[in-house]
Design a protein around this motif. Structure first.
Motif, PDB file in Angstrom:
ATOM      1  N   GLY A   8       0.823  -1.193   0.000  1.00  0.00           N
ATOM      2  CA  GLY A   8       0.000   0.000   0.000  1.00  0.00           C
ATOM      3  C   GLY A   8       0.862   1.249   0.000  1.00  0.00           C
ATOM      4  N   GLY A   9       0.434   2.258  -0.731  1.00  0.00           N
ATOM      5  CA  GLY A   9       1.116   3.540  -0.734  1.00  0.00           C
ATOM      6  C   GLY A   9       0.235   4.594  -0.103  1.00  0.00           C
ATOM      7  N   ASN A  10       0.637   5.106   1.056  1.00  0.00           N
ATOM      8  CA  ASN A  10      -0.120   6.134   1.756  1.00  0.00           C
ATOM      9  C   ASN A  10       0.493   7.489   1.423  1.00  0.00           C
ATOM     10  OD1 ASN A  10      -1.584   7.739   3.496  1.00  0.00           O
ATOM     11  ND2 ASN A  10      -0.683   6.905   5.369  1.00  0.00           N
ATOM     12  N   TRP A  11      -0.175   8.237   0.567  1.00  0.00           N
ATOM     13  CA  TRP A  11       0.370   9.516   0.098  1.00  0.00           C
ATOM     14  C   TRP A  11       0.144  10.646   1.097  1.00  0.00           C
ATOM     15  CZ3 TRP A  11      -1.447   9.326  -5.766  1.00  0.00           C
ATOM     16  CH2 TRP A  11      -0.843   8.214  -6.370  1.00  0.00           C
ATOM     17  N   LYS A  12      -0.594  10.363   2.152  1.00  0.00           N
ATOM     18  CA  LYS A  12      -0.841  11.321   3.230  1.00  0.00           C
ATOM     19  C   LYS A  12      -1.323  12.672   2.672  1.00  0.00           C
ATOM     20  CE  LYS A  12       2.334   8.842   6.226  1.00  0.00           C
ATOM     21  NZ  LYS A  12       3.317   8.914   7.339  1.00  0.00           N
ATOM     22  N   CYS A  13      -0.982  13.767   3.350  1.00  0.00           N
ATOM     23  CA  CYS A  13      -1.470  15.089   2.934  1.00  0.00           C
ATOM     24  C   CYS A  13      -0.443  15.721   1.992  1.00  0.00           C
ATOM     25  CB  CYS A  13      -1.722  15.959   4.158  1.00  0.00           C
ATOM     26  SG  CYS A  13      -2.487  17.553   3.779  1.00  0.00           S
ATOM     27  N   ASN A  14      -0.322  15.132   0.822  1.00  0.00           N
ATOM     28  CA  ASN A  14       0.670  15.558  -0.155  1.00  0.00           C
ATOM     29  C   ASN A  14       0.076  15.557  -1.555  1.00  0.00           C
ATOM     30  OD1 ASN A  14       3.273  15.734   1.447  1.00  0.00           O
ATOM     31  ND2 ASN A  14       2.692  13.623   1.905  1.00  0.00           N
ATOM     32  N   GLY A  15       0.634  16.396  -2.406  1.00  0.00           N
ATOM     33  CA  GLY A  15       0.316  16.313  -3.821  1.00  0.00           C
ATOM     34  C   GLY A  15      -0.375  17.528  -4.394  1.00  0.00           C
ATOM     35  N   THR A  16      -0.086  17.764  -5.663  1.00  0.00           N
ATOM     36  CA  THR A  16      -0.818  18.702  -6.501  1.00  0.00           C
ATOM     37  C   THR A  16      -1.323  17.901  -7.686  1.00  0.00           C
ATOM     38  OG1 THR A  16       1.137  19.243  -7.819  1.00  0.00           O
ATOM     39  CG2 THR A  16       0.750  20.575  -5.838  1.00  0.00           C
ATOM     40  N   ALA A  17      -2.194  18.479  -8.459  1.00  0.00           N
ATOM     41  CA  ALA A  17      -2.680  17.775  -9.642  1.00  0.00           C
ATOM     42  C   ALA A  17      -1.506  17.365 -10.524  1.00  0.00           C
ATOM     43  CB  ALA A  17      -3.663  18.652 -10.414  1.00  0.00           C
ATOM     44  N   GLN A  18      -0.513  18.244 -10.614  1.00  0.00           N
ATOM     45  CA  GLN A  18       0.636  17.952 -11.463  1.00  0.00           C
ATOM     46  C   GLN A  18       1.490  16.825 -10.894  1.00  0.00           C
ATOM     47  OE1 GLN A  18       3.177  21.337 -12.151  1.00  0.00           O
ATOM     48  NE2 GLN A  18       4.497  20.256 -13.595  1.00  0.00           N
ATOM     49  N   SER A  19       1.810  16.913  -9.606  1.00  0.00           N
ATOM     50  CA  SER A  19       2.684  15.892  -9.021  1.00  0.00           C
ATOM     51  C   SER A  19       1.988  14.536  -8.940  1.00  0.00           C
ATOM     52  CB  SER A  19       3.149  16.322  -7.627  1.00  0.00           C
ATOM     53  OG  SER A  19       2.077  16.346  -6.707  1.00  0.00           O
ATOM     54  N   VAL A  20       0.689  14.543  -8.652  1.00  0.00           N
ATOM     55  CA  VAL A  20      -0.059  13.283  -8.596  1.00  0.00           C
ATOM     56  C   VAL A  20      -0.116  12.643  -9.984  1.00  0.00           C
ATOM     57  CG1 VAL A  20      -2.364  12.313  -8.246  1.00  0.00           C
ATOM     58  CG2 VAL A  20      -1.381  13.840  -6.526  1.00  0.00           C
ATOM     59  N   SER A  21      -0.330  13.441 -11.012  1.00  0.00           N
ATOM     60  CA  SER A  21      -0.359  12.909 -12.381  1.00  0.00           C
ATOM     61  C   SER A  21       0.985  12.311 -12.752  1.00  0.00           C
ATOM     62  CB  SER A  21      -0.733  14.023 -13.367  1.00  0.00           C
ATOM     63  OG  SER A  21      -2.065  14.451 -13.171  1.00  0.00           O
ATOM     64  N   ALA A  22       2.069  12.962 -12.345  1.00  0.00           N
ATOM     65  CA  ALA A  22       3.403  12.439 -12.641  1.00  0.00           C
ATOM     66  C   ALA A  22       3.643  11.115 -11.917  1.00  0.00           C
ATOM     67  CB  ALA A  22       4.462  13.463 -12.244  1.00  0.00           C
ATOM     68  N   LEU A  23       3.178  11.020 -10.671  1.00  0.00           N
ATOM     69  CA  LEU A  23       3.331   9.779  -9.913  1.00  0.00           C
ATOM     70  C   LEU A  23       2.524   8.650 -10.554  1.00  0.00           C
ATOM     71  CD1 LEU A  23       4.462   8.349  -7.460  1.00  0.00           C
ATOM     72  CD2 LEU A  23       2.622   9.336  -6.083  1.00  0.00           C
ATOM     73  N   VAL A  24       1.321   8.966 -10.983  1.00  0.00           N
ATOM     74  CA  VAL A  24       0.493   7.971 -11.672  1.00  0.00           C
ATOM     75  C   VAL A  24       1.171   7.523 -12.963  1.00  0.00           C
ATOM     76  CG1 VAL A  24      -1.680   7.641 -12.916  1.00  0.00           C
ATOM     77  CG2 VAL A  24      -1.687   8.691 -10.643  1.00  0.00           C
ATOM     78  N   ASP A  25       1.770   8.444 -13.698  1.00  0.00           N
ATOM     79  CA  ASP A  25       2.481   8.079 -14.927  1.00  0.00           C
ATOM     80  C   ASP A  25       3.614   7.109 -14.627  1.00  0.00           C
ATOM     81  OD1 ASP A  25       0.848   9.646 -16.491  1.00  0.00           O
ATOM     82  OD2 ASP A  25       2.230  11.350 -16.567  1.00  0.00           O
ATOM     83  N   THR A  26       4.332   7.347 -13.532  1.00  0.00           N
ATOM     84  CA  THR A  26       5.418   6.443 -13.141  1.00  0.00           C
ATOM     85  C   THR A  26       4.895   5.037 -12.893  1.00  0.00           C
ATOM     86  OG1 THR A  26       6.731   8.231 -12.161  1.00  0.00           O
ATOM     87  CG2 THR A  26       7.206   5.997 -11.411  1.00  0.00           C
ATOM     88  N   LEU A  27       3.791   4.936 -12.189  1.00  0.00           N
ATOM     89  CA  LEU A  27       3.217   3.622 -11.898  1.00  0.00           C
ATOM     90  C   LEU A  27       2.667   2.967 -13.164  1.00  0.00           C
ATOM     91  CD1 LEU A  27       1.367   4.480  -8.556  1.00  0.00           C
ATOM     92  CD2 LEU A  27       3.433   3.097  -8.825  1.00  0.00           C
ATOM     93  N   ASN A  28       2.063   3.765 -14.018  1.00  0.00           N
ATOM     94  CA  ASN A  28       1.495   3.215 -15.256  1.00  0.00           C
ATOM     95  C   ASN A  28       2.570   2.649 -16.172  1.00  0.00           C
ATOM     96  OD1 ASN A  28      -1.091   3.866 -14.482  1.00  0.00           O
ATOM     97  ND2 ASN A  28      -1.224   5.717 -15.727  1.00  0.00           N
ATOM     98  N   ASN A  29       3.746   3.239 -16.131  1.00  0.00           N
ATOM     99  CA  ASN A  29       4.830   2.824 -17.030  1.00  0.00           C
ATOM    100  C   ASN A  29       5.748   1.778 -16.415  1.00  0.00           C
ATOM    101  OD1 ASN A  29       4.031   4.613 -19.098  1.00  0.00           O
ATOM    102  ND2 ASN A  29       5.110   6.313 -18.117  1.00  0.00           N
TER     103      ASN A  29
END
Length: 256
Positions: A8-29
């Motif tokens: 499990g990845g607990n992202w806690k109180c972190n992230g912007t739309a941009q940073s979250v999208s980049a993290l999702v891209d990393t996981l997708n690839n």
């Protein structure tokens, strides 16, 4: 049956739309282990859940980081299990040490939230763990047993098929300190024994007990090799590319 490794990845109180999208891209690839080897769940902030759901590969589930103890109603600022289900979520993290300490959530309150979340069809990542002072006083197992007992007193044995227990020593969360493999394995084994003795042998054998507390790419493979460590709940490292390496450590468990 073998217990499927869980990360499990607990992202806690972190992230912007941009940073979250980049993290999702990393996981997708990423080249991740097959579904039969590892189950992966990530928990973004409430406001980023729809974005992650829209973009994230289907093999990875999305979780909430918390939910309210009751259903919908006049509870300003809270999010109910009913709302999470309506969003299409299947997981929620409950009892995290930050909520127990910062918001004074008691064992009984966490237990009540767990019961309600399960009643609505959610799976629960149930967090337990001791502080440094409690460990140094030799109270580790008293503390974690009390935390798990409060929940077990309100569940039936069949409910445990929808619960993953996360042992997170408070002194290791975000501090860079990590329980040694021997320390973590000892607590996991004793938690499993408690479930076997106090709920049922099947629950003890089948419940996944995962470790959390400064898990990183450097220590995950050794931890993953311990017989009673069934995965990880990852905090800070889940926001970085090394989260992929932590997920890949499931192969170490699969081949052990």
């Amino acid at each position: 049956m073998p217990r499927t490794f869980f990360v499990g990845g607990n992202w806690k109180c972190n992230g912007t739309a941009q940073s979250v999208s980049a993290l999702v891209d990393t996981l997708n690839n990423a080249d991740l282990p097959a579904a039969g080897i590892v189950e992966v769940v990530v928990a973004p902030t409430y406001v980023h859940i729809p974005l992650v759901q829209q973009k994230l590969r289907f093999e990875i589930a999305v979780s909430a980081q918390n939910c309210w103890v009751k259903g919908n109603g006049a509870y300003t600022g809270e999010v109910s299990a009913d709302i999470l289900v309506d969003l299409g979520l299947h997981w929620v993290i409950l009892g995290h040490s930050e909520r127990r300490s910062l918001l004074q959530e008691s064992n009984e309150f966490v237990a009540d939230k767990t019961v309600y979340a399960l009643s609505k069809g959610l799976n629960v990542i149930l967090c337990v763990g001791e502080t440094l002072a409690q460990r140094e006083n030799g109270d580790t197992m008293n503390i974690v047993n009390d935390q798990i007992k409060a929940v077990a007193d309100k569940l039936s044995p069949s409910d445990w098929t929808k619960v993953v227990v996360a042992y997170e020593p408070v002194w290791a969360i975000g501090t860079g300190k990590v329980a040694t493999t021997e320390q973590a394995q000892e607590v996991h084994q004793q938690l499993r024994s408690w479930l076997s003795d106090n709920v049922s042998a099947d629950v003890g054998a089948q419940t996944r007990i995962i470790y959390g507390g400064s898990v990183s790419a450097k220590n995950c493979n050794e931890l993953a090799g311990a017989p009673d460590i069934d995965g990880f709940l990852v905090g800070g490292a889940s926001l970085k590319p090394e989260f992929v390496d932590i997920i890949a450590s499931a192969k170490n468990r699969a081949s052990a």
